[in-house]
Design a protein around this motif. Structure first.
Motif, PDB file in Angstrom:
ATOM      1  N   LYS A  30       6.974  -0.252  -5.474  1.00 52.04           N
ATOM      2  CA  LYS A  30       7.005   0.974  -6.287  1.00 52.04           C
ATOM      3  C   LYS A  30       7.865   0.761  -7.537  1.00 52.04           C
ATOM      4  CE  LYS A  30       8.074   5.929  -6.203  1.00 52.04           C
ATOM      5  NZ  LYS A  30       8.237   5.936  -7.626  1.00 52.04           N
ATOM      6  N   THR A  31       8.983   0.058  -7.384  1.00 53.17           N
ATOM      7  CA  THR A  31       9.843  -0.208  -8.538  1.00 53.17           C
ATOM      8  C   THR A  31       9.104  -1.033  -9.576  1.00 53.17           C
ATOM      9  OG1 THR A  31      11.864  -0.064  -7.223  1.00 53.17           O
ATOM     10  CG2 THR A  31      12.009  -1.286  -9.282  1.00 53.17           C
ATOM     11  N   ASP A  34       6.619   1.188 -11.214  1.00 56.11           N
ATOM     12  CA  ASP A  34       7.290   2.110 -12.141  1.00 56.11           C
ATOM     13  C   ASP A  34       7.682   1.411 -13.437  1.00 56.11           C
ATOM     14  OD1 ASP A  34       7.006   4.204 -10.364  1.00 56.11           O
ATOM     15  OD2 ASP A  34       9.100   4.183  -9.691  1.00 56.11           O
ATOM     16  N   ASN A  37       4.534   0.927 -15.525  1.00 53.39           N
ATOM     17  CA  ASN A  37       3.983   2.179 -16.051  1.00 53.39           C
ATOM     18  C   ASN A  37       5.007   2.971 -16.855  1.00 53.39           C
ATOM     19  OD1 ASN A  37       1.222   2.143 -14.938  1.00 53.39           O
ATOM     20  ND2 ASN A  37       2.302   2.053 -12.986  1.00 53.39           N
ATOM     21  N   LYS A  39       7.770   4.286 -16.126  1.00 53.19           N
ATOM     22  CA  LYS A  39       8.340   5.463 -15.472  1.00 53.19           C
ATOM     23  C   LYS A  39       9.839   5.301 -15.267  1.00 53.19           C
ATOM     24  CE  LYS A  39       4.161   6.873 -13.056  1.00 53.19           C
ATOM     25  NZ  LYS A  39       3.546   7.111 -11.746  1.00 53.19           N
ATOM     26  N   VAL A  40      10.291   4.041 -15.230  1.00 49.69           N
ATOM     27  CA  VAL A  40      11.696   3.726 -15.018  1.00 49.69           C
ATOM     28  C   VAL A  40      12.089   2.638 -16.011  1.00 49.69           C
ATOM     29  CG1 VAL A  40      13.383   2.792 -13.378  1.00 49.69           C
ATOM     30  CG2 VAL A  40      11.557   4.277 -12.565  1.00 49.69           C
TER      31      VAL A  40
END
Length: 63
Positions: A30-31, A34, A37, A39-40
Motif C-alpha cells: 500500500k505504501t 501510495d 499515486n 497520495k503520500v
C-alpha cells in the motif's frame, strides 16, 4: 538536470512488482502504491533506499 522518472516507470523498467519493491524496502505494498499515486510524500530516507534498490541516482526519481 537529468531526466526524471516516476517510481512506477523505474520499477517497470527494472521488472519489479510493487510487492518485490515493498519487500526490498521493508514497507507495505500500500505504501508503494501510495507513493506511485502521489497520495503520500516520499521521505528522503525512502527516496535514497529506492534509488539504491533501483541502482540509480536519487536525482532521477521524480518525487
Amino acid at each position: 538536470m537529468p531526466e526524471q522518472y516516476t517510481i512506477r516507470q523505474i520499477r517497470d523498467l527494472k521488472g519489479l512488482s510493487q510487492e518485490a519493491l515493498a519487500q526490498e524496502l521493508g514497507v507495505s505494498v500500500k505504501t508503494v502504491s501510495d507513493w506511485e499515486n502521489n497520495k503520500v510524500e516520499i521521505k528522503n530516507l525512502h527516496l535514497y533506499a529506492i534509488a539504491y534498490a533501483f541502482k540509480v541516482n536519487a536525482d532521477v526519481i521524480k518525487p
